[in-house]
Write a protein that holds these residues in place. Structure first.
Motif, mmCIF file in Angstrom:
data_model
loop_
_atom_site.group_PDB
_atom_site.id
_atom_site.type_symbol
_atom_site.label_atom_id
_atom_site.label_comp_id
_atom_site.label_asym_id
_atom_site.label_seq_id
_atom_site.Cartn_x
_atom_site.Cartn_y
_atom_site.Cartn_z
ATOM 1 N N THR A 58 -25.326 -25.001 -127.391
ATOM 2 C CA THR A 58 -25.313 -26.433 -127.094
ATOM 3 C C THR A 58 -26.571 -26.830 -126.336
ATOM 4 O O THR A 58 -27.185 -27.862 -126.631
ATOM 5 C CB THR A 58 -24.055 -26.801 -126.277
ATOM 6 N N VAL A 59 -26.966 -26.019 -125.373
ATOM 7 C CA VAL A 59 -28.208 -26.287 -124.637
ATOM 8 C C VAL A 59 -29.385 -26.282 -125.597
ATOM 9 O O VAL A 59 -30.238 -27.182 -125.565
ATOM 10 C CB VAL A 59 -28.425 -25.230 -123.515
ATOM 11 N N HIS A 60 -29.422 -25.309 -126.488
ATOM 12 C CA HIS A 60 -30.513 -25.216 -127.457
ATOM 13 C C HIS A 60 -30.518 -26.427 -128.395
ATOM 14 O O HIS A 60 -31.580 -26.994 -128.690
ATOM 15 C CB HIS A 60 -30.381 -23.922 -128.249
ATOM 16 N N ALA A 61 -29.338 -26.849 -128.829
ATOM 17 C CA ALA A 61 -29.260 -27.983 -129.756
ATOM 18 C C ALA A 61 -29.664 -29.295 -129.097
ATOM 19 O O ALA A 61 -30.256 -30.161 -129.739
ATOM 20 C CB ALA A 61 -27.835 -28.098 -130.308
ATOM 21 N N THR A 62 -29.354 -29.446 -127.823
ATOM 22 C CA THR A 62 -29.654 -30.721 -127.159
ATOM 23 C C THR A 62 -31.064 -30.786 -126.583
ATOM 24 O O THR A 62 -31.647 -31.857 -126.517
ATOM 25 C CB THR A 62 -28.634 -30.997 -126.037
ATOM 26 N N THR A 63 -31.602 -29.637 -126.181
ATOM 27 C CA THR A 63 -32.924 -29.652 -125.553
ATOM 28 C C THR A 63 -34.032 -29.145 -126.468
ATOM 29 O O THR A 63 -35.202 -29.398 -126.210
ATOM 30 C CB THR A 63 -32.945 -28.785 -124.277
ATOM 31 N N GLY A 64 -33.653 -28.406 -127.490
ATOM 32 C CA GLY A 64 -34.654 -27.808 -128.363
ATOM 33 C C GLY A 64 -35.221 -26.518 -127.805
ATOM 34 O O GLY A 64 -36.041 -25.872 -128.440
ATOM 35 N N GLN A 65 -34.796 -26.135 -126.623
ATOM 36 C CA GLN A 65 -35.263 -24.908 -125.979
ATOM 37 C C GLN A 65 -34.091 -23.932 -125.870
ATOM 38 O O GLN A 65 -32.979 -24.340 -125.544
ATOM 39 C CB GLN A 65 -35.788 -25.200 -124.567
ATOM 40 N N PRO A 66 -34.334 -22.655 -126.104
ATOM 41 C CA PRO A 66 -33.233 -21.698 -125.936
ATOM 42 C C PRO A 66 -32.852 -21.580 -124.473
ATOM 43 O O PRO A 66 -33.689 -21.772 -123.582
ATOM 44 C CB PRO A 66 -33.814 -20.380 -126.459
ATOM 45 N N HIS A 67 -31.606 -21.291 -124.233
ATOM 46 C CA HIS A 67 -31.135 -21.083 -122.866
ATOM 47 C C HIS A 67 -31.863 -19.864 -122.298
ATOM 48 O O HIS A 67 -31.947 -18.827 -122.951
ATOM 49 C CB HIS A 67 -29.620 -20.853 -122.868
ATOM 50 N N PRO A 68 -32.418 -19.961 -121.090
ATOM 51 C CA PRO A 68 -33.225 -18.860 -120.556
ATOM 52 C C PRO A 68 -32.454 -17.563 -120.341
ATOM 53 O O PRO A 68 -33.051 -16.487 -120.334
ATOM 54 C CB PRO A 68 -33.768 -19.406 -119.241
ATOM 55 N N ALA A 69 -31.154 -17.634 -120.166
ATOM 56 C CA ALA A 69 -30.374 -16.423 -119.919
ATOM 57 C C ALA A 69 -29.734 -15.871 -121.183
ATOM 58 O O ALA A 69 -29.006 -14.878 -121.121
ATOM 59 C CB ALA A 69 -29.291 -16.717 -118.888
ATOM 60 N N ASP A 70 -30.003 -16.466 -122.328
ATOM 61 C CA ASP A 70 -29.368 -16.046 -123.582
ATOM 62 C C ASP A 70 -29.793 -14.620 -123.919
ATOM 63 O O ASP A 70 -30.973 -14.343 -124.117
ATOM 64 C CB ASP A 70 -29.765 -16.995 -124.707
ATOM 65 N N PRO A 71 -28.839 -13.686 -123.982
ATOM 66 C CA PRO A 71 -29.206 -12.303 -124.264
ATOM 67 C C PRO A 71 -29.797 -12.116 -125.658
ATOM 68 O O PRO A 71 -30.546 -11.173 -125.893
ATOM 69 C CB PRO A 71 -27.904 -11.519 -124.110
ATOM 70 N N ARG A 72 -29.492 -13.001 -126.585
ATOM 71 C CA ARG A 72 -30.077 -12.884 -127.928
ATOM 72 C C ARG A 72 -31.584 -13.078 -127.861
ATOM 73 O O ARG A 72 -32.341 -12.394 -128.556
ATOM 74 C CB ARG A 72 -29.460 -13.915 -128.874
ATOM 75 N N ILE A 73 -32.034 -13.993 -126.991
ATOM 76 C CA ILE A 73 -33.467 -14.240 -126.827
ATOM 77 C C ILE A 73 -34.126 -13.022 -126.187
ATOM 78 O O ILE A 73 -35.179 -12.550 -126.633
ATOM 79 C CB ILE A 73 -33.705 -15.502 -125.973
#
Length: 106
Positions: A58-73
């Motif tokens: 949801t953060v990624h969809a609304t801001t266009g930036q990946p969530h900084p704590a996302d383990p996938r990133i």
């Protein structure tokens, strides 16, 4: 694992030796511990549940930036660094091999 059994199932690990808990049941309970349990994290999990991933998406969809704590990133970045290091190692080995074959080559 002992803390997770107490937290999620209200079971003491000592029940195994008391005869109130079988190895089969212990294995089933441990296998089905949630991803955010200490046991799952110690076994290599990232500690994120489906809810965490959905919130990060949801953060990624609304801001266009990946969530900084996302383990996938983080995993993707670690894999990229590992591939780059391996490519550098291959290039260095190739350079050394070529230098050994042709000593006049820089």
């Amino acid at each position: 694992m002992e803390a997770d059994l107490a937290r999620y199932y209200r079971i003491e690990l000592a029940d195994l030796w008391r005869g109130r808990l079988s190895l089969r049941r212990l294995a089933v309970l441990v296998r089905h511990l949630p991803p955010d349990s200490a046991t799952a994290v110690a076994a290599g999990g990232d500690g994120w549940t489906l809810t965490h991933y959905l919130q990060a998406d949801t953060v990624h969809a609304t801001t266009g930036q990946p969530h900084p704590a996302d383990p996938r990133i983080r995993r993707a970045e670690e894999e990229k660094r590992a591939r780059l290091a391996e490519a550098r190692n291959r290039a260095e080995r190739r350079r050394l091999r070529m230098a050994a074959e042709d000593p006049d080559r820089p």
